[in-house]
Motif scaffolding. Structure first.
Motif, PDB file in Angstrom:
ATOM      1  N   VAL A   9      28.780  51.440  40.035  1.00  0.00           N
ATOM      2  CA  VAL A   9      29.805  50.403  40.036  1.00  0.00           C
ATOM      3  C   VAL A   9      31.029  50.922  39.296  1.00  0.00           C
ATOM      4  N   TRP A  11      34.344  49.450  37.900  1.00  0.00           N
ATOM      5  CA  TRP A  11      35.167  48.273  37.620  1.00  0.00           C
ATOM      6  C   TRP A  11      36.644  48.657  37.490  1.00  0.00           C
ATOM      7  N   LYS A  12      36.881  49.812  36.891  1.00  0.00           N
ATOM      8  CA  LYS A  12      38.251  50.274  36.706  1.00  0.00           C
ATOM      9  C   LYS A  12      38.311  51.746  37.066  1.00  0.00           C
ATOM     10  N   PRO A  16      38.311  50.462  42.680  1.00  0.00           N
ATOM     11  CA  PRO A  16      37.094  49.796  42.202  1.00  0.00           C
ATOM     12  C   PRO A  16      36.167  49.453  43.360  1.00  0.00           C
ATOM     13  N   LYS A  36      36.116  52.573  33.866  1.00  0.00           N
ATOM     14  CA  LYS A  36      34.947  51.761  33.508  1.00  0.00           C
ATOM     15  C   LYS A  36      33.979  51.794  34.678  1.00  0.00           C
ATOM     16  N   TYR A  50      28.768  44.105  39.744  1.00  0.00           N
ATOM     17  CA  TYR A  50      30.177  44.195  40.145  1.00  0.00           C
ATOM     18  C   TYR A  50      30.855  42.824  40.118  1.00  0.00           C
ATOM     19  N   ARG A  51      30.051  41.768  40.329  1.00  0.00           N
ATOM     20  CA  ARG A  51      30.603  40.415  40.296  1.00  0.00           C
ATOM     21  C   ARG A  51      30.822  39.925  38.862  1.00  0.00           C
ATOM     22  N   ALA A  53      31.676  40.956  34.529  1.00  0.00           N
ATOM     23  CA  ALA A  53      32.591  41.781  33.744  1.00  0.00           C
ATOM     24  C   ALA A  53      31.895  43.055  33.285  1.00  0.00           C
ATOM     25  N   TYR A  54      32.676  44.125  33.185  1.00  0.00           N
ATOM     26  CA  TYR A  54      32.140  45.403  32.693  1.00  0.00           C
ATOM     27  C   TYR A  54      31.489  45.241  31.331  1.00  0.00           C
TER      28      TYR A  54
END
Length: 213
Positions: A9, A11-12, A16, A36, A50-51, A53-54
């Motif tokens: 995953v 996130w950043k 993404p 991230k 992924y849904r 927050a990191y």
């Protein structure tokens, strides 16, 4: 035995999303400032993560918090000395964004975590984490052994010199200050702690592992 597939995953990063291979994930985060990302053991876990927050999926920078590698398994391999300390580094790219930390091997309690540093290498992180662990143990009057999965970094510590080929730039000056301090401490101090190689192939990922690949 073939390794089970992981899902990554991001996130950043550049784009993404969820990626089925480390190479695809690396393309999104390698050299990307403050990337991230994290690996998961199956696609369902990755999609659920992924849904969210990191921050829900990383070790809190709290000394009382266990590392995910320790939480994920019920006991250490019988050959591992539980009353010891283990270090590890994570680098998104090599060179790339670097973090490193030290945990108590048996409990997973985080002793320290440093970073992110903009431009470092995995072996520099391993070297610094070993030396900083030795410094901390010296203050605690402890002769507990220290594990690292980097044979190179262990060799650098024993030689009392960080033999990196990485050039110093304006992006990694803070790392080179730490390297200089570590080398000076090694020249001026002796330690009784054994430096031990963590045998990943036999024992699995070490307790300080960041779980990113």
């Amino acid at each position: 035995m073939a390794k089970a597939q992981k899902f990554y995953v991001v996130w950043k990063g550049r784009t993404p999303g969820i990626y089925p291979t480390w190479d695809e994930c690396k393309a999104q985060v390698d050299g990307f400032t403050d990337a991230k990302f994290k690996a998961f053991s199956n696609q369902a876990q990755a999609e659920a993560a992924y849904r969210q927050a990191y921050a829900n999926h990383v070790v809190a920078r709290n000394p009382a918090g266990p590392s995910p590698a320790v939480a994920a398994r019920s006991q250490l391999h019988s050959d591992v000395i539980a009353d010891s300390y283990t270090v590890d580094a994570a680098c998104s790219g090599n060179p790339g964004v670097l973090e490193y930390r030290c945990v108590h091997t048996g409990t997973g309690k985080v002793v320290f975590q440093r970073g992110p540093f903009k431009h470092g290498t995995n072996n520099i992180g391993e070297f610094l984490s070993i030396v900083q662990a030795l410094m901390w143990l010296r203050q605690k009057h402890s002769s507990a052994p220290v594990y690292s999965d980097s044979k190179i970094a262990i060799g650098w510590v024993k030689a009392r010199a960080c033999r990196t080929k990485l050039a110093q730039t304006r992006n990694n000056g803070d790392l080179f200050v730490l390297i200089g301090q570590a080398e000076q401490w090694l020249r001026e101090n002796r330690y009784e702690n054994k430096l031990l190689k963590w045998e990943t192939e036999k024992w699995g990922e070490n307790p300080a592992d960041f779980g990113r690949k």
